[in-house]
Enzyme design. Structure first.
Site, PDB file in Angstrom:
ATOM      1  N   CYS A  33      -5.975   0.521   2.505  1.00  0.00           N
ATOM      2  CA  CYS A  33      -4.794   0.268   3.337  1.00  0.00           C
ATOM      3  C   CYS A  33      -4.739  -1.197   3.791  1.00  0.00           C
ATOM      4  CB  CYS A  33      -4.839   1.212   4.541  1.00  0.00           C
ATOM      5  SG  CYS A  33      -3.686   0.832   5.857  1.00  0.00           S
ATOM      6  N   CYS A  36      -4.254  -1.740   7.540  1.00  0.00           N
ATOM      7  CA  CYS A  36      -5.487  -1.422   8.275  1.00  0.00           C
ATOM      8  C   CYS A  36      -6.377  -2.657   8.376  1.00  0.00           C
ATOM      9  CB  CYS A  36      -6.258  -0.290   7.589  1.00  0.00           C
ATOM     10  SG  CYS A  36      -5.388   1.288   7.562  1.00  0.00           S
TER      11      CYS A  36
END
Length: 109
Positions: A33, A36
């Site tokens: 991600c 993230c």
């Protein structure tokens, strides 16, 4: 990663989050991600700055499907703030450090 961030698994969720005496910020993330990776430094900073007020735990969504389902995580990064075994605040998606601080302060007050 900050020494104040505890990486946990599904099996530890009950003892580390639900049975915690202080509020717990659960940070759901994934290695694949991109957003993230942008949020993680802010989570580390929060864990260091707020260590006396909130416990910060980090959970990889791919390795912890039970907790992801329990917390109704639909996208990452995701945040869940727990107080007394209850989710009192939720956030999904990237968040700037100032917004994260504002969000957390609101939930802790």
């Amino acid at each position: 990663m900050s020494n104040n961030v505890l990486v946990i698994q599904d099996s530890e969720f009950d003892s580390e989050v639900l049975k915690a005496e202080q509020p717990v910020l659960v940070y759901f993330w994934a290695g694949w991600c991109g957003p993230c990776r942008l949020v993680s430094p802010s989570i580390d900073a929060i864990a260091t700055t707020y260590h006396e007020r909130v416990k910060v735990v980090k959970m990889d969504i791919d390795q912890n499907p039970d907790t992801v389902k329990l917390c109704k995580v639909e996208g990452v990064p995701a945040l869940r703030l727990f107080k007394s075994q209850e989710i009192v605040q939720s956030h999904e998606g990237a968040i700037t450090k100032p917004k994260l601080i504002e969000w957390l302060d609101t939930g802790l007050s």
